[in-house]
Enzyme design. Sequence first.
Site, PDB file in Angstrom:
ATOM      1  N   HIS A   1      75.510  47.551  62.440  1.00 20.31           N
ATOM      2  CA  HIS A   1      74.234  47.337  61.725  1.00 20.31           C
ATOM      3  C   HIS A   1      73.282  48.516  61.923  1.00 20.31           C
ATOM      4  CE1 HIS A   1      75.523  43.044  61.604  1.00 20.31           C
ATOM      5  NE2 HIS A   1      75.955  43.326  62.823  1.00 20.31           N
TER       6      HIS A   1
ATOM      7  N   SER B   1      64.717  74.952  52.125  1.00 17.91           N
ATOM      8  CA  SER B   1      63.778  74.475  51.115  1.00 17.91           C
ATOM      9  C   SER B   1      62.996  75.667  50.565  1.00 17.91           C
ATOM     10  CB  SER B   1      62.820  73.469  51.753  1.00 17.91           C
ATOM     11  OG  SER B   1      61.588  73.452  51.053  1.00 17.91           O
TER      12      SER B   1
ATOM     13  N   LYS C   1      62.809  73.606  56.956  1.00 15.67           N
ATOM     14  CA  LYS C   1      63.864  72.683  56.541  1.00 15.67           C
ATOM     15  C   LYS C   1      65.270  73.239  56.676  1.00 15.67           C
ATOM     16  CE  LYS C   1      63.586  69.032  55.099  1.00 15.67           C
ATOM     17  NZ  LYS C   1      63.226  68.496  53.783  1.00 15.67           N
TER      18      LYS C   1
ATOM     19  N   GLU D   1      75.270  65.625  51.043  1.00 16.12           N
ATOM     20  CA  GLU D   1      74.627  64.800  50.006  1.00 16.12           C
ATOM     21  C   GLU D   1      75.370  64.914  48.685  1.00 16.12           C
ATOM     22  OE1 GLU D   1      69.959  64.879  50.689  1.00 16.12           O
ATOM     23  OE2 GLU D   1      70.879  66.810  51.055  1.00 16.12           O
TER      24      GLU D   1
END
Length: 485
Positions: A153, A274, A280, A287
């Site tokens: 979980h 970024s 970043k 992704e």
Amino acid sequence: MWKGRFEEDTAQVVQKFTQSLDLDWRLYKHDIQGSVAHVRMLGKIGIITDAEAAQIADGLKTVLNEIESGKFKPSEELEDVHMNIENRLTELTGAVGAKLHAGRSRNDQVATTVRLYLRKRLLAIRAALLSLLGAFLDRAQKHRLVIISGYTHLQQAQPISLGHYWMAWFEAFLRDCERLEFAARSLDECPLGSGALAGSTLPLDRDMTCRLLCFDHPTRNSLDTVAQRDYMSDYHHFASLFAVHASRMAEDLIIYATQEFGWLKLPDSFCTGSSIMPQKKNPDVLELIRGKTGQVIGHTVDLLIMTKGLPMTYDRDLQEDKRGLFASLDTLDGILEVLPPLVAKVEVDARSARSALEKGLGLALATDVAEYLVLKGVPFRDAHWKVGKLVRYCIENGKPLAGLSVGEMKEHIPEVEADVADILSLEKSVERRDTYGGTGFEQVLSQIERGKGLLKAKEAELEIEIARIESIESIEGIEGIEGIK
Ligand code: ARG
């Protein structure tokens, strides 16, 4: 080529709508492969002379060279790769070329061509999958003694070896590899000789074309042969589960590399920055893996839906089977190009993985205490209840479980003795989970050893398979099989 019975020319819009060149031109090499086998067989059974067969095979070789050197551009009026090649052959060889299509239909031709093409592509995917498996083994070995939290979980559950985690993915992708091998077996039969649907009145030697193209056996029912795309669905089934695994693992790595989890270090060379925020480091590769894999599953569903309503046997709908297949293969190739080197370079900050468990007050050891009590004769449900109370005490007082004194523990659980101290460490916790397949360091070691053996065997099998398939990638190779030339 089929205009004999028509009074009108095909409308331009129809030509544009029905052509499949934009899809199937990439099959040219394997179409020619199939044609060479077919024409050599026609020569052997005496439908054409051996000299004619040789002339056609040479003509096909010329067409292949023209295509590969960019000299020959296909035309939409000729609908697809098959007709373009046959037409060019006839331009080159005249009346002889017109004999090639005897005893054949585009229906068994396309079924053969796609199988040959897919067989080749699957070899490359198999090789890349094996290198992914190798990367997991390597990481597992490197991180076997690193302790992280295992989650259920997405809540801290029990401490585990990071090596165990990598071996979990090894198992999942190993199953994918087996599904891929199944897909390769399922395509390993030769459709040639099935004709449009019913076979042929000509005395075709189906075993010979099968041998020349290195298939295991000829297909057994001509109707089924031109109608079915199960072998493609088998590929898609493999691809879909691979996609599920790749996406799910990508999600894990993305989460573990966030500042909040913070213990997984993705390689800089596989991350991007970024345009505005200088600090970043984004996991775009992972992704995109997550993002692209949905399409792979979509292509599976597409083929199943396309075929489920089709009357026996060939229907033109089937031409669209290639769209999803090629897209899926290309997506898998792309993923498999980046995933193995990315995994191979993933590092861990062992200290921060540990401190994440400590931040959780070491409560991930609670099951260990309950099982300790079971060994002292306490029924498990009682032990669970008592340790639950102890956990509550830790949370209310902000005290780590392993930081309690024996006396403090005894107040809550009278059965506790001084030896409880022996189990209250993360190392001990992992080490003692020594059940077969568990996270114990020794268990992980034997999983890794077993995995290495399996990988070696699979690599050797693949090498043999590659040699077998490569041997007929050239026209000379096909002709060499029965000493035709
Ligand atoms: N381009 C077609 C396909 O991909 C080849 C078979 C055409 N057969 C036919 N009967 N029209 O399926």
